[in-house]
Design an enzyme around this catalytic site. Structure first.
Site, PDB file in Angstrom:
ATOM      1  N   ASP A  51      36.704  69.189  32.179  1.00  0.00           N
ATOM      2  CA  ASP A  51      35.891  67.979  32.109  1.00  0.00           C
ATOM      3  C   ASP A  51      35.193  67.702  33.438  1.00  0.00           C
ATOM      4  O   ASP A  51      35.623  68.164  34.499  1.00  0.00           O
ATOM      5  CB  ASP A  51      36.765  66.762  31.784  1.00  0.00           C
ATOM      6  CG  ASP A  51      37.151  66.693  30.309  1.00  0.00           C
ATOM      7  OD1 ASP A  51      36.889  67.657  29.572  1.00  0.00           O
ATOM      8  OD2 ASP A  51      37.736  65.666  29.923  1.00  0.00           O
ATOM      9  N   HIS A 102      30.194  64.912  27.411  1.00  0.00           N
ATOM     10  CA  HIS A 102      31.236  64.052  28.010  1.00  0.00           C
ATOM     11  C   HIS A 102      30.615  62.757  28.562  1.00  0.00           C
ATOM     12  O   HIS A 102      31.101  62.218  29.541  1.00  0.00           O
ATOM     13  CB  HIS A 102      31.961  64.841  29.109  1.00  0.00           C
ATOM     14  CG  HIS A 102      33.230  64.219  29.597  1.00  0.00           C
ATOM     15  ND1 HIS A 102      34.159  63.634  28.773  1.00  0.00           N
ATOM     16  CD2 HIS A 102      33.740  64.094  30.862  1.00  0.00           C
ATOM     17  CE1 HIS A 102      35.173  63.187  29.508  1.00  0.00           C
ATOM     18  NE2 HIS A 102      34.938  63.446  30.770  1.00  0.00           N
ATOM     19  N   HIS A 106      29.578  58.750  32.686  1.00  0.00           N
ATOM     20  CA  HIS A 106      31.034  58.724  32.898  1.00  0.00           C
ATOM     21  C   HIS A 106      31.424  57.470  33.671  1.00  0.00           C
ATOM     22  O   HIS A 106      32.245  57.503  34.588  1.00  0.00           O
ATOM     23  CB  HIS A 106      31.497  59.975  33.646  1.00  0.00           C
ATOM     24  CG  HIS A 106      32.944  60.330  33.425  1.00  0.00           C
ATOM     25  ND1 HIS A 106      33.990  59.636  33.978  1.00  0.00           N
ATOM     26  CD2 HIS A 106      33.532  61.313  32.701  1.00  0.00           C
ATOM     27  CE1 HIS A 106      35.141  60.171  33.627  1.00  0.00           C
ATOM     28  NE2 HIS A 106      34.893  61.195  32.832  1.00  0.00           N
ATOM     29  N   HIS A 198      39.984  69.941  35.119  1.00  0.00           N
ATOM     30  CA  HIS A 198      38.720  69.396  35.604  1.00  0.00           C
ATOM     31  C   HIS A 198      38.030  70.406  36.522  1.00  0.00           C
ATOM     32  O   HIS A 198      38.641  70.881  37.475  1.00  0.00           O
ATOM     33  CB  HIS A 198      38.952  68.094  36.362  1.00  0.00           C
ATOM     34  CG  HIS A 198      39.399  66.968  35.471  1.00  0.00           C
ATOM     35  ND1 HIS A 198      40.699  66.831  35.052  1.00  0.00           N
ATOM     36  CD2 HIS A 198      38.699  65.950  34.900  1.00  0.00           C
ATOM     37  CE1 HIS A 198      40.788  65.763  34.269  1.00  0.00           C
ATOM     38  NE2 HIS A 198      39.599  65.208  34.157  1.00  0.00           N
TER      39      HIS A 198
HETATM   40 ZN   LIG Z   1      36.110  62.834  32.465  1.00  0.00          ZN
END
Ligand SMILES: [Zn+2]
Length: 252
Positions: A51, A102, A106, A198
């Protein structure tokens, strides 16, 4: 002694609010709509997802070690980062990895926002991805895994399955070692699991991806010792990675 009515009502309301909060943040919470978080538990496969990328200085190192390990991963990318580092998204696609949505910003407090905000978040990110790889993702992972009526509604109305995870490295938050990541994931992982790591950082933030980069090869090796093999996320979840038609929302 009977509980006074106002206290009983207050207690019930508190429990209700706690349940709603738990359903919103727990990766398995289905209160706001269907979510996908693991594949067939009888198979010996798992999927690796990353991510918050792409981010220069981190994503290319992750791609290097994935290539050396022969693993196909899925990157849930942030739209703003896609526009800043499009070449890294092009490389993900070229090297056989999947690209998912995503959100565009964010933003950590985005869960408070309503329908129009979330539709824009999803569509702007799709459009940024389409501009690079020519494909519209069919998978969306909500920022921080938080689900709400508006987040899930925006994702599904625009053709995305909402994807969470079952095992996470917690490598996106603070300084961490590869050993800690391995100890968090390897003993608990079983067939069908979706792992969350990540490769990048939220816009305006930076992070050292060294532990994430260093853990990938031993992670795959140690899970192989348990009889588990990595598989692409779309195959694991039996879901399409991309939507069939490529039409830019921005052009409408
Ligand atoms: Zn995230």
């Amino acid at each position: 002694m009977p509980i006074p009515v106002p206290i009983a009502i207050g207690g019930a309301a508190g429990l209700g609010a706690a349940f709603v909060g738990w359903q919103s943040v727990w990766p398995g919470g289905r209160m706001w709509g269907r979510i996908y978080r693991h594949g067939d538990r009888t198979r010996r496969h798992y999927a690796i997802t990353f991510d918050d990328g792409p981010t220069a200085g981190a994503t290319e190192r992750v791609l290097d070690v994935l290539g050396e390990a022969g693993v196909k991963a899925t990157f849930f990318v942030i739209g703003r980062n896609v526009e800043r580092w499009p070449d890294l998204v092009a490389r993900m696609d070229r090297e056989g990895h999947l690209v998912g949505n995503h959100s565009y910003d964010h933003w950590r407090y985005g869960a408070c926002r309503h329908r129009r905000y979330w539709e824009a978040q999803v569509r702007r990110t799709d459009d940024a991805i389409i501009a690079v790889i020519g494909k519209r993702p069919a998978m969306f992972r909500p920022p921080l895994g938080v689900k709400t009526l508006y987040i899930n509604g925006a994702a599904t109305r625009t053709g995305h399955a909402v994807i969470t995870w079952t095992q996470r490295a917690r490598d996106g938050v603070r300084v961490i070692t590869p050993e800690t990541i391995l100890s968090r994931i390897v003993p608990h992982t079983v067939g069908g699991d979706v792992l969350l790591l990540h490769d990048g950082a939220e816009p305006g933030r930076s992070r050292d991806a060294s532990a994430t980069v260093a853990c990938i090869a031993p992670l795959v090796r140690q899970l192989r010792d348990k009889g588990l093999e990595p598989a692409p996320l779309d195959e694991l979840l039996k879901l399409p990675a991309y939507q069939p038609a490529v039409t830019s929302f921005a052009a409408q």
